[in-house]
Design an enzyme around this catalytic site. Structure first.
Site, PDB file in Angstrom:
ATOM      1  N   ARG A 136       0.823  -1.388  -0.137  1.00  0.00           N
ATOM      2  CA  ARG A 136       0.069  -0.035  -0.179  1.00  0.00           C
ATOM      3  C   ARG A 136       0.788   1.184  -0.010  1.00  0.00           C
ATOM      4  NH1 ARG A 136      -3.573  -2.691   3.779  1.00  0.00           N
ATOM      5  NH2 ARG A 136      -5.325  -3.429   2.611  1.00  0.00           N
ATOM      6  N   LYS A 162       4.149  11.585 -11.884  1.00  0.00           N
ATOM      7  CA  LYS A 162       3.580  10.771 -12.651  1.00  0.00           C
ATOM      8  C   LYS A 162       3.949   9.306 -12.913  1.00  0.00           C
ATOM      9  CE  LYS A 162       0.704  14.101 -15.498  1.00  0.00           C
ATOM     10  NZ  LYS A 162       0.562  14.702 -16.896  1.00  0.00           N
ATOM     11  N   GLU A 186      12.044  18.454 -25.088  1.00  0.00           N
ATOM     12  CA  GLU A 186      11.214  18.561 -23.782  1.00  0.00           C
ATOM     13  C   GLU A 186      11.895  19.767 -23.209  1.00  0.00           C
ATOM     14  OE1 GLU A 186       8.355  17.226 -22.871  1.00  0.00           O
ATOM     15  OE2 GLU A 186       8.348  15.010 -23.738  1.00  0.00           O
ATOM     16  N   LYS A 231       9.882  22.745 -14.076  1.00  0.00           N
ATOM     17  CA  LYS A 231       8.887  21.717 -13.925  1.00  0.00           C
ATOM     18  C   LYS A 231       8.389  21.756 -12.507  1.00  0.00           C
ATOM     19  CE  LYS A 231       6.844  17.561 -14.736  1.00  0.00           C
ATOM     20  NZ  LYS A 231       7.138  16.248 -15.449  1.00  0.00           N
ATOM     21  N   GLU A 272      -2.807  18.047 -12.202  1.00  0.00           N
ATOM     22  CA  GLU A 272      -3.176  18.503 -13.470  1.00  0.00           C
ATOM     23  C   GLU A 272      -5.024  18.578 -13.591  1.00  0.00           C
ATOM     24  OE1 GLU A 272      -1.332  16.335 -16.658  1.00  0.00           O
ATOM     25  OE2 GLU A 272      -2.832  16.765 -17.869  1.00  0.00           O
ATOM     26  N   ARG A 281      -0.686  22.461 -15.086  1.00  0.00           N
ATOM     27  CA  ARG A 281       0.428  21.418 -15.468  1.00  0.00           C
ATOM     28  C   ARG A 281       0.074  20.793 -17.131  1.00  0.00           C
ATOM     29  NH1 ARG A 281       2.503  16.294 -11.760  1.00  0.00           N
ATOM     30  NH2 ARG A 281       3.798  15.351 -13.525  1.00  0.00           N
ATOM     31  N   ASN A 286       1.956  19.633 -21.721  1.00  0.00           N
ATOM     32  CA  ASN A 286       1.447  18.668 -23.027  1.00  0.00           C
ATOM     33  C   ASN A 286       1.412  19.455 -24.090  1.00  0.00           C
ATOM     34  OD1 ASN A 286       0.897  16.639 -20.977  1.00  0.00           O
ATOM     35  ND2 ASN A 286      -1.414  17.652 -20.615  1.00  0.00           N
ATOM     36  N   HIS A 315       1.921  17.589 -27.357  1.00  0.00           N
ATOM     37  CA  HIS A 315       1.556  15.974 -27.225  1.00  0.00           C
ATOM     38  C   HIS A 315       0.239  15.517 -27.969  1.00  0.00           C
ATOM     39  CE1 HIS A 315       4.736  16.753 -24.095  1.00  0.00           C
ATOM     40  NE2 HIS A 315       4.824  15.550 -23.885  1.00  0.00           N
ATOM     41  N   HIS A 349       0.841  12.797 -29.830  1.00  0.00           N
ATOM     42  CA  HIS A 349       0.197  11.261 -29.626  1.00  0.00           C
ATOM     43  C   HIS A 349      -0.387  10.709 -30.825  1.00  0.00           C
ATOM     44  CE1 HIS A 349      -2.212   8.562 -27.423  1.00  0.00           C
ATOM     45  NE2 HIS A 349      -2.983   8.401 -28.037  1.00  0.00           N
ATOM     46  N   HIS A 383       9.211   9.001 -28.451  1.00  0.00           N
ATOM     47  CA  HIS A 383       8.186   9.838 -27.757  1.00  0.00           C
ATOM     48  C   HIS A 383       8.788  11.380 -28.052  1.00  0.00           C
ATOM     49  CE1 HIS A 383       5.200  11.746 -25.247  1.00  0.00           C
ATOM     50  NE2 HIS A 383       6.214  11.978 -24.508  1.00  0.00           N
TER      51      HIS A 383
HETATM   52  N1  GLY Z   1       5.284  15.044 -18.634  1.00  0.00           N
HETATM   53  C1  GLY Z   1       3.851  15.865 -18.454  1.00  0.00           C
HETATM   54  C2  GLY Z   1       3.910  16.100 -16.904  1.00  0.00           C
HETATM   55  O1  GLY Z   1       4.767  15.530 -16.059  1.00  0.00           O
HETATM   56  O2  GLY Z   1       2.805  16.403 -16.416  1.00  0.00           O
END
Ligand code: GLY
Length: 373
Positions: A126, A148, A190, A232, A242, A247, A251, A254, A258, A272
């Site tokens: 957990r 993430k 990035e 970041k 997000e 946040r 993207n 993206h 994508h 990517h």
């Molecule tokens: N890679 C996008 C984020 O971390 O929100």
């Protein structure tokens, strides 16, 4: 432009705050940083077979000096490792080693290793802790920061996951020398993204220093990484999950990216970061088309990405398809909400914003033009 030389960046998240250390050569002294996390004099390290060959020995040697023993779980390199099957093997392995909730797992590798290790840390017993030691540029400037974590499912990438913040991030720009040039380029997309979001001065830094960055100039690489993780960290602190739209700015490129990745089968044909580069160029050209952004800014973006051999068009990305097909891939995007897809557009370099006004039919018509249909 002067970039702060401070090499510790804090991600401010209350009692889940953590430090990101950035310094060339830092992994030679991994024991200095990791000793506090070695409960009972041992560490559990998750890595992949490429990193195990290049970077792992450095860490093990350094930990030996501090009498810390290591057990290592090695994933196969590549996106395929973010699977239920690998997650099961990894969690079984952690349990075999009697991991406890107070333990810290070390994620040593690129985004794939960080994502699956972070998710395993979130669910095993957990929840236990993890430390990110990112070894790809993309992981150093983006995925290792912000919590993430995920694996892929048959229905798409990163669809099974959780927010789970690391306890520490250690970034050594020296390891970039072990990367294939294509992976360095993919991560650079990035880096450039942070300039495009809200920092025109940093974009100009990227333009000025791109050649030095790719020539392996440690000073320039370190400055670019520090500046990226500062950006970041600010964004994550403002909108960890997000929810507010802040946040989501990360993207940029993206949604188009994508679709290109889906069209090329999420494969080595298009990494990517390469898809993000082409996606950024498309987002800027689309912004010009709808009258938001001046042509000159879009051209600067394309010129910088092209100068470092990144794809900037459907043709470069090997993803020439009808607008309808590409827009169809966008419907599977995680960001779809209430049947609409929020889009990152730009009013210029450093002026990215989230639009809810974009019509997918219009995007499809734009992509048909881009494809030459
Ligand atoms: N890679 C996008 C984020 O971390 O929100």
């Amino acid at each position: 432009m002067t970039i702060s030389s401070a090499n510790i960046v804090k991600v401010e998240l209350g009692d889940r705050s953590y430090d990101i250390h950035v310094a060339a050569g830092l992994l030679n002294k991994a024991d200095d940083y990791l000793t506090p996390y070695a409960r009972g004099g041992r560490l559990l390290i998750v890595t992949d077979d490429q990193v195990a060959a290049h970077v792992l020995p450095l860490i093990i040697d350094s930990l030996k000096k501090a009498d810390i023993s290591c057990a290592v779980f090695t994933l196969p390199h590549g996106e395929g490792a973010k699977s239920w099957a690998q997650l099961e093997q990894l969690t079984d392995w952690l349990l075999e080693y009697h991991i406890e909730r107070a333990d810290h797992i070390i994620a040593l590798g690129g985004g794939v290793v960080g994502d699956i290790t972070g998710f395993a840390a979130h669910i095993v017993k957990r929840g236990c802790h993890f430390v990110q030691i990112p070894t790809s540029l993309l992981a150093q400037v983006d995925s290792s920061v912000g919590g993430k974590t995920a694996i892929n499912s048959g229905a798409g990438k990163n669809l099974i996951g959780a927010f789970h913040q690391p306890a520490l991030v250690l970034i050594d720009p020296n390891v970039l020398a072990t990367l294939p040039p294509r992976e360095l380029g993919a991560g650079f997309a990035e880096v450039v993204k942070y300039g495009l979001i809200d920092d025109a001065e940093f974009f100009a830094f990227c333009e000025r220093e791109a050649a030095a960055f790719f020539a392996g100039d440690k000073d320039v690489q370190t400055q670019a990484i520090i500046h990226s993780v500062q950006a970041k960290a600010r964004i994550v602190a403002a909108d960890e999950k997000e929810l507010s739209g802040t946040r989501a700015l990360l993207n940029l490129g993206h949604t188009f990216g994508h679709a290109l990745e889906a069209e090329t089968g999420f494969s080595q044909r298009l990494l990517h970061g390469e898809a993000v580069a082409a996606g950024i160029a498309l987002a800027f050209r689309y912004s010009v088309r709808v009258g938001l952004c001046g042509e000159a800014d879009a051209q600067r973006v394309t010129a910088l990405l092209r100068s470092v051999n990144l794809p900037v068009s459907l043709q470069d990305a090997g993803a020439v398809a009808s607008g309808k097909t590409l827009a169809g891939h966008m419907l599977h995007d995680k960001k779809m909400s209430g049947g609409t897809l929020p889009f990152l557009l730009a009013r210029g370099i450093g002026k990215t914003f989230l639009s809810h006004e974009v019509q997918l039919d219009d995007v499809a018509a734009f992509l048909d033009e881009e494809a030459g249909f």
